[in-house]
Design a protein around this motif. Structure first.
Motif, PDB file in Angstrom:
ATOM      1  N   LEU A 163       0.700  -1.115  -0.086  1.00 47.11           N
ATOM      2  CA  LEU A 163       0.105  -0.262  -0.019  1.00 47.11           C
ATOM      3  C   LEU A 163       0.944   1.412  -0.020  1.00 47.11           C
ATOM      4  CD1 LEU A 163      -2.561  -1.162   2.777  1.00 47.11           C
ATOM      5  CD2 LEU A 163      -2.779  -1.348   0.218  1.00 47.11           C
ATOM      6  N   TYR A 164       0.595   2.088  -1.186  1.00 46.79           N
ATOM      7  CA  TYR A 164       1.392   3.193  -1.155  1.00 46.79           C
ATOM      8  C   TYR A 164       0.461   4.513  -0.715  1.00 46.79           C
ATOM      9  CZ  TYR A 164       4.857   6.435  -3.042  1.00 46.79           C
ATOM     10  OH  TYR A 164       5.862   7.129  -3.296  1.00 46.79           O
ATOM     11  N   THR A 165       0.928   5.598  -0.243  1.00 47.11           N
ATOM     12  CA  THR A 165       0.160   6.525   0.050  1.00 47.11           C
ATOM     13  C   THR A 165       0.578   8.228  -0.576  1.00 47.11           C
ATOM     14  OG1 THR A 165       1.065   6.654   2.238  1.00 47.11           O
ATOM     15  CG2 THR A 165      -1.034   5.887   2.032  1.00 47.11           C
ATOM     16  N   GLY A 166       1.001   7.780  -1.784  1.00 46.26           N
ATOM     17  CA  GLY A 166       1.341   9.178  -2.791  1.00 46.26           C
ATOM     18  C   GLY A 166       2.425   9.680  -2.657  1.00 46.26           C
ATOM     19  N   ASP A 167       2.509  10.536  -3.693  1.00 47.83           N
ATOM     20  CA  ASP A 167       4.115  11.393  -3.871  1.00 47.83           C
ATOM     21  C   ASP A 167       5.057  10.378  -4.274  1.00 47.83           C
ATOM     22  OD1 ASP A 167       2.838  14.009  -3.137  1.00 47.83           O
ATOM     23  OD2 ASP A 167       4.164  14.119  -1.479  1.00 47.83           O
ATOM     24  N   PHE A 168       4.884  10.111  -5.716  1.00 45.54           N
ATOM     25  CA  PHE A 168       5.792   9.371  -6.291  1.00 45.54           C
ATOM     26  C   PHE A 168       7.154  10.147  -6.900  1.00 45.54           C
ATOM     27  CE2 PHE A 168       1.433   7.547  -6.820  1.00 45.54           C
ATOM     28  CZ  PHE A 168       2.049   6.165  -6.970  1.00 45.54           C
ATOM     29  N   LEU A 169       6.840  11.304  -7.691  1.00 45.08           N
ATOM     30  CA  LEU A 169       7.997  12.147  -8.012  1.00 45.08           C
ATOM     31  C   LEU A 169       7.875  13.750  -7.880  1.00 45.08           C
ATOM     32  CD1 LEU A 169       7.955  10.546 -11.725  1.00 45.08           C
ATOM     33  CD2 LEU A 169       9.720  10.188  -9.911  1.00 45.08           C
ATOM     34  N   GLN A 170       9.129  14.184  -7.734  1.00 46.66           N
ATOM     35  CA  GLN A 170       8.984  15.735  -7.547  1.00 46.66           C
ATOM     36  C   GLN A 170      10.163  16.109  -8.288  1.00 46.66           C
ATOM     37  OE1 GLN A 170       9.380  17.259  -3.355  1.00 46.66           O
ATOM     38  NE2 GLN A 170       7.837  18.831  -3.834  1.00 46.66           N
ATOM     39  N   LEU A 171       9.900  16.294  -9.604  1.00 46.81           N
ATOM     40  CA  LEU A 171      10.987  16.650 -10.516  1.00 46.81           C
ATOM     41  C   LEU A 171      11.317  18.092 -10.756  1.00 46.81           C
ATOM     42  CD1 LEU A 171       9.842  14.024 -13.188  1.00 46.81           C
ATOM     43  CD2 LEU A 171      11.576  13.654 -11.527  1.00 46.81           C
ATOM     44  N   PRO A 172      12.720  18.227 -10.794  1.00 47.75           N
ATOM     45  CA  PRO A 172      13.262  19.637 -11.335  1.00 47.75           C
ATOM     46  C   PRO A 172      12.355  19.967 -12.756  1.00 47.75           C
ATOM     47  CG  PRO A 172      15.055  17.985 -11.416  1.00 47.75           C
ATOM     48  CD  PRO A 172      13.916  17.269 -10.973  1.00 47.75           C
ATOM     49  N   LYS A 173      12.672  21.087 -13.117  1.00 48.32           N
ATOM     50  CA  LYS A 173      11.922  21.504 -14.511  1.00 48.32           C
ATOM     51  C   LYS A 173      12.730  20.984 -15.623  1.00 48.32           C
ATOM     52  CE  LYS A 173      10.146  25.796 -12.836  1.00 48.32           C
ATOM     53  NZ  LYS A 173      10.325  27.592 -12.911  1.00 48.32           N
ATOM     54  N   GLU A 174      14.102  20.691 -15.541  1.00 47.50           N
ATOM     55  CA  GLU A 174      14.903  20.177 -16.569  1.00 47.50           C
ATOM     56  C   GLU A 174      14.595  18.627 -16.819  1.00 47.50           C
ATOM     57  OE1 GLU A 174      17.594  20.338 -13.008  1.00 47.50           O
ATOM     58  OE2 GLU A 174      16.057  21.520 -14.019  1.00 47.50           O
ATOM     59  N   LEU A 175      13.941  18.089 -16.118  1.00 45.29           N
ATOM     60  CA  LEU A 175      13.633  16.387 -16.271  1.00 45.29           C
ATOM     61  C   LEU A 175      12.178  16.335 -16.836  1.00 45.29           C
ATOM     62  CD1 LEU A 175      15.426  14.710 -13.379  1.00 45.29           C
ATOM     63  CD2 LEU A 175      16.225  14.967 -15.719  1.00 45.29           C
ATOM     64  N   GLU A 176      12.035  15.456 -17.598  1.00 43.49           N
ATOM     65  CA  GLU A 176      10.719  15.010 -18.197  1.00 43.49           C
ATOM     66  C   GLU A 176       9.920  13.918 -17.299  1.00 43.49           C
ATOM     67  OE1 GLU A 176       9.177  16.353 -20.664  1.00 43.49           O
ATOM     68  OE2 GLU A 176      11.129  17.803 -21.150  1.00 43.49           O
ATOM     69  N   PHE A 177       8.808  14.294 -17.085  1.00 44.95           N
ATOM     70  CA  PHE A 177       7.925  13.226 -16.468  1.00 44.95           C
ATOM     71  C   PHE A 177       7.638  11.895 -16.754  1.00 44.95           C
ATOM     72  CE2 PHE A 177       3.961  11.042 -15.674  1.00 44.95           C
ATOM     73  CZ  PHE A 177       3.933  11.022 -14.276  1.00 44.95           C
ATOM     74  N   GLU A 178       7.676  12.045 -18.096  1.00 44.18           N
ATOM     75  CA  GLU A 178       7.467  10.530 -18.783  1.00 44.18           C
ATOM     76  C   GLU A 178       8.750   9.481 -18.645  1.00 44.18           C
ATOM     77  OE1 GLU A 178       6.826  13.299 -20.202  1.00 44.18           O
ATOM     78  OE2 GLU A 178       4.812  13.308 -20.612  1.00 44.18           O
ATOM     79  N   ASP A 179      10.119  10.337 -18.691  1.00 44.28           N
ATOM     80  CA  ASP A 179      11.452   9.566 -18.607  1.00 44.28           C
ATOM     81  C   ASP A 179      11.475   8.847 -17.208  1.00 44.28           C
ATOM     82  OD1 ASP A 179      11.826  10.094 -21.220  1.00 44.28           O
ATOM     83  OD2 ASP A 179      12.929  11.745 -20.662  1.00 44.28           O
TER      84      ASP A 179
END
Length: 365
Positions: A163-179
């Motif tokens: 069970l996972y309760t959220g916040d997967f990624l918190q990326l800087p602007k220079e990185l792409e979410f899809e990658d």
């Protein structure tokens, strides 16, 4: 006429020159931190937290180190102030090195400790034990070796349910979410619990809302809906709150009450919410287990005081760990990762990252 004697060795222009930079630095440190507190350090305002970090653990130790070098030279050339100069040089240098060491510890060591916290619960709703891994807030700025270690650790536990309760990624602007999402998704795919992986949305993954749910599998994201399953030890029902509802107890209760009416007393009932605020409305509800993240345990916990800020309405002593809050139990994860808002480095003190293993055992009368 009586003249008050003046000790010219103790009160002199040279002594004023010697001590003024030190006391000005101390006064500046006090004023800056008062400004940080008044500007929202404890609310929390993450921009202010970032500035406070840079001042106290980068600028201040650099300034103290410079003062230490200056006082070392002064002690060599002013014999009358050698003892005082050396004492100030030693104090400034040691304080500077201690702050640099603290900076290294809170950004490089403790955020990657990753403790496993074991909790055992008894329930008369199960006849055979079930092992649940609860983790939260990986919140990665870029998938790397540490994130891979999180998932290898979970694999070794061999849980029945994750069970996972959220916040997967918190990326800087220079990185792409899809990658980065593709890499993190592959790590989730490496897990194979018997009864699946369930999760809720957090604050940091707005881009994830646009990903079709069948493309997120094997993660089943619950947002104001539930899923149930049966196994040889009983019936389990899991209700996932939307992000907004997890932060708003009264709104959360609307969906929870409907869910409770649709599941009889035989079900072991678990609620997932990113924020633990929703638990404030559940003290008398027939829910067995509430899970949440979001607070990160405060990330910085002062001994004998607790977390400086938790960004939640719950009592601070609920902000990390396992608690009985009335009828239900509440487990708030301190997070497997750390807040990376706007380039903020991973920071933790007295609050290491963690994974929680919850084992629900049959109750023995």
């Amino acid at each position: 006429m009586f003249v008050f004697p003046i000790n010219k060795d103790r009160i002199s222009i040279k002594s004023v020159i010697l001590f003024t930079p030190f006391w000005v630095t101390i006064l500046y440190w006090i004023i800056r931190n008062i400004v940080f507190i008044n500007s929202g350090l404890l609310h929390p305002n993450f921009d202010v937290i970032f500035e406070c970090y840079k001042f106290n653990l980068n600028s201040l130790p650099t300034l103290l180190l410079i003062l230490g070098v200056i006082y070392s030279f002064i002690s060599l050339y002013l014999k009358n102030f050698r003892r005082a100069g050396l004492s100030l040089a030693l104090f400034c240098s040691l304080t500077s090195l201690s702050l640099f060491a603290l900076n290294f510890y809170i950004t490089e060591v403790e955020p990657k400790k990753l403790l496993i916290r074991n909790v055992e619960i008894e329930s008369n709703k199960v006849t055979k034990a079930i092992t649940i891994v609860h983790f939260s807030d990986v919140q990665s700025a870029k998938i790397g070796a540490y994130e891979k270690r999180i998932f290898k650790t979970i694999q070794k536990i061999g849980a029945d349910l994750i069970l996972y309760t959220g916040d997967f990624l918190q990326l800087p602007k220079e990185l792409e979410f899809e990658d980065e999402w593709s890499e993190l998704h592959d790590l989730f795919k490496s897990l194979n619990p018997r009864f699946g992986i369930y999760a809720v949305y957090g604050d940091t993954e707005l881009a994830l809302y646009s990903v079709p749910k069948d493309e997120v599998l094997p993660i089943k994201i619950l947002s104001s809906n539930s899923e149930s399953f049966s196994y040889e030890g009983g019936n389990i029902s899991i209700y996932g709150l939307s992000l907004y509802n997890s932060k708003t107890p009264l709104w959360a209760m609307r969906g929870i009450e409907t869910w409770l009416k649709n599941h009889d007393e035989s079900y072991y009932k678990i609620i997932l919410g990113h924020s633990p605020n929703y638990a404030l409305a559940l003290k008398d509800s027939k829910v067995d287990l509430c899970l949440a993240g979001h607070t990160h345990g405060g990330q910085v916990r002062i001994p004998f005081y607790g977390p400086l800020t938790i960004d939640s309405e719950i009592p601070k002593n609920w902000s990390r760990g396992f608690h009985k809050i009335g009828f239900p139990y509440l487990n708030v994860s301190a997070g497997a990762g750390s807040n990376r808002y706007n380039g903020l480095p991973e920071m933790r003190f007295n609050c290491p990252t963690e994974i929680t293993v919850l084992k629900i055992n049959p109750k023995i009368d």
